[in-house]
Design a protein around this motif. Structure first.
Motif, PDB file in Angstrom:
ATOM      1  N   MET A   1       0.934  -1.165  -0.214  1.00  0.00           N
ATOM      2  CA  MET A   1       0.033   0.070   0.093  1.00  0.00           C
ATOM      3  C   MET A   1       0.783   1.363  -0.055  1.00  0.00           C
ATOM      4  SD  MET A   1      -3.199   0.839  -0.033  1.00  0.00           S
ATOM      5  CE  MET A   1      -3.999   2.198   0.365  1.00  0.00           C
ATOM      6  N   LYS A   2       1.971   1.326   0.813  1.00  0.00           N
ATOM      7  CA  LYS A   2       2.999   2.547   0.932  1.00  0.00           C
ATOM      8  C   LYS A   2       3.524   2.671  -0.507  1.00  0.00           C
ATOM      9  CE  LYS A   2       4.124   1.684   5.706  1.00  0.00           C
ATOM     10  NZ  LYS A   2       5.331   1.678   6.511  1.00  0.00           N
ATOM     11  N   LYS A   3       3.771   1.686  -1.174  1.00  0.00           N
ATOM     12  CA  LYS A   3       4.566   1.870  -2.755  1.00  0.00           C
ATOM     13  C   LYS A   3       3.567   2.395  -3.522  1.00  0.00           C
ATOM     14  CE  LYS A   3       7.546  -1.844  -2.305  1.00  0.00           C
ATOM     15  NZ  LYS A   3       8.301  -3.239  -3.199  1.00  0.00           N
TER      16      LYS A   3
ATOM     17  N   VAL B   1       0.821   4.422  -2.830  1.00  0.00           N
ATOM     18  CA  VAL B   1       0.730   6.065  -2.349  1.00  0.00           C
ATOM     19  C   VAL B   1       2.055   6.633  -2.963  1.00  0.00           C
ATOM     20  CG1 VAL B   1       0.808   7.450  -0.502  1.00  0.00           C
ATOM     21  CG2 VAL B   1      -0.720   5.275  -0.422  1.00  0.00           C
ATOM     22  N   LEU B   2       3.128   6.219  -2.543  1.00  0.00           N
ATOM     23  CA  LEU B   2       4.343   6.887  -2.903  1.00  0.00           C
ATOM     24  C   LEU B   2       4.467   7.037  -4.602  1.00  0.00           C
ATOM     25  CD1 LEU B   2       7.274   5.463  -0.831  1.00  0.00           C
ATOM     26  CD2 LEU B   2       6.266   7.703  -0.648  1.00  0.00           C
TER      27      LEU B   2
END
Length: 139
Positions: A1-3, A5-6
């Motif tokens: 999920m973080k990837k 968003v980034l």
């Protein structure tokens, strides 16, 4: 999920970088660009018939700010003053003269103030220092 968003933030940054690239800059005018015409052409024409243009300054600074003491001087500031004065004298048919006044602190400012209060015709331009000129402005 973080990837994800980034990646979304990176895509937004790239899109904003190129979003305004195709706009026409017709209305933009560079304030520092000098016009092609000579600066002196903007000044009004007036003939003062060879009268003196009297500049009042402190005694010690008359030859640093207004008039050149020696016309044979090789100093670049002296040459700039001579060129400026020559152009003004030729343009307006005047003769620039300097009037020195006391070098005591605030004495020149007081002289200018009193001359203005008395409506005396003692000088045409007063070269006072900024830090001591506020009473002249407020009076």
């Amino acid at each position: 999920m973080k990837k994800l968003v980034l990646l979304l933030i990176a895509v937004c940054m790239v899109v904003t970088c190129f979003a305004c690239g195709g706009k026409d800059k017709k209305g933009f005018e560079d304030p520092f660009k000098k016009p092609n015409k000579e600066k002196w052409e903007d000044l009004p024409d007036h003939d003062f018939e060879g009268k003196e243009f009297r500049v009042s300054s402190r005694d010690n600074y008359v030859y640093l700010e207004c008039i050149v003491a020696s016309e044979e001087s090789e100093d670049i500031i002296d040459r700039a003053l001579m060129l400026r004065n020559a152009k003004v004298e030729d343009r307006y048919n005047v003769y620039i003269t300097a009037q020195g006044y006391s070098t005591a602190p605030f004495a020149h400012r007081d002289y200018v103030s009193e001359s203005c209060k008395m409506n005396a015709d003692q000088f045409d331009l007063a070269m006072t220092y900024v830090y001591e000129s506020s009473p002249l402005i407020t009076n």
